[in-house]
Design an enzyme around this catalytic site. Structure first.
Site, short mmCIF file in Angstrom:
data_model
loop_
_atom_site.label_atom_id
_atom_site.label_comp_id
_atom_site.label_asym_id
_atom_site.label_seq_id
_atom_site.Cartn_x
_atom_site.Cartn_y
_atom_site.Cartn_z
N SER A 74 -6.83 -36.04 -14.66
CA SER A 74 -5.61 -36.81 -14.52
C SER A 74 -5.28 -37.44 -15.87
CB SER A 74 -5.82 -37.90 -13.46
OG SER A 74 -4.72 -38.78 -13.48
N MET A 77 4.88 -40.48 -7.55
CA MET A 77 4.76 -41.75 -6.82
C MET A 77 6.05 -42.52 -7.05
SD MET A 77 0.80 -42.48 -7.70
CE MET A 77 0.81 -41.25 -8.99
N ASP A 128 0.53 -38.12 -13.20
CA ASP A 128 0.95 -39.19 -12.28
C ASP A 128 2.27 -39.79 -12.73
OD1 ASP A 128 -1.27 -39.40 -10.37
OD2 ASP A 128 -2.46 -39.92 -12.13
N HIS A 176 2.27 -35.50 -9.52
CA HIS A 176 2.13 -36.44 -8.41
C HIS A 176 3.25 -37.47 -8.52
CE1 HIS A 176 -0.80 -39.44 -6.25
NE2 HIS A 176 0.30 -39.20 -5.55
#
Ligand code: DX5
Ligand code: ZN
Length: 233
Positions: free
Chosen positions: A13, A73, A40, A71
């Site tokens: 990540s 978010m 992220d 990802h």
């Protein structure tokens, strides 16, 4: 799903890497056998933190051919699918809690030709996403509260991973089962024993020691987890 070298993927990540020297960190992880990178994207609304806009993703894309797992978010993810697909995302993963209409988000991502995944926070029950599993390429079971790297793995996560694995196998679905947050060699082993096929690893790859040794330790733990799993079955 794309062919890959390892049955269980390790996806560093990038949030935990040295962002001022991201290219070198990526190169080190890639030559140490990383299977994908996890990016992220946080909007300061769905989660309190803010990270990686599309120009970051374009720069990341230029540095690797590995699959990029994005990802999201962010609230109302449908607004940004196009942007992140064009910036180079391979799989766009949105949060079940961030939309009232997961079907619509999946359809929009497919139209762009992107892979699509769905993620759930630790407090969200699996049955919330079960109806959508047949439509997606990836399910991310979050094992920390989304927002920051370096948090501790929530101990009841493997139970949820086991239930997700059972649901995926029952329907014979081709869905990557990912665990994200607090992965160390120990929690990697538990997650793989529970049925995970994709592990997102931030601090355990980038925050201390050599990237290659860290990935090697995680890979060894994955193999132990695979053995545990075959013994359980
Ligand atoms: C948390 C992110 C994770 C995080 C993982 O909101 O979704 O991907 O960066 O970092 P570690 O492995 O340090 O928990
Ligand atoms: Zn993540």
């Amino acid at each position: 799903m794309k062919e890959r070298r390892n049955a269980v993927a390790l996806a560093p990540s990038l949030l935990s890497a040295d962002l001022a020297d991201l290219g070198s960190a990526m190169e080190a992880a890639e030559s140490a056998g990383a299977d994908a990178f996890h990016v992220d994207v946080m909007d300061g609304h769905f989660v309190p933190n803010i990270t990686f806009g599309p120009s970051w993703l374009e720069a990341i894309r230029r540095r690797t051919h590995l699959p990029l797992d994005i990802h999201l978010m962010i609230e109302a993810p449908i607004r940004y699918l196009d942007t992140y697909a064009h910036a180079g995302g391979d799989t766009l993963v949105f949060h079940a809690e961030a939309t009232n209409d997961p079907n619509e988000v999946v359809r929009a991502a497919r139209k762009l030709g992107a892979g699509v995944g769905i993620a759930i926070r630790p407090e969200t029950p699996l049955d919330r996403v079960e109806p959508f599993l047949a439509m997606v390429d990836e399910l991310i079971v979050m094992s920390v509260n989304p927002g920051f790297s370096g948090q501790k793995f929530i101990p009841d996560s493997p139970a949820k991973v086991r239930a997700a694995r059972a649901a995926i196998d029952r329907e014979r679905l081709d869905v990557e089962l990912s665990v994200d947050g607090g992965i160390t060699p120990e929690t990697a082993r538990w997650s793989v024993a529970a049925g995970a096929s994709f592990l997102v690893c931030g601090n355990s790859v980038f925050s201390h020691g050599a990237i290659s040794a860290n990935l090697e330790a995680l890979r060894a733990a994955v193999e132990e987890g695979r053995r545990d799993r075959s013994e359980i079955r």
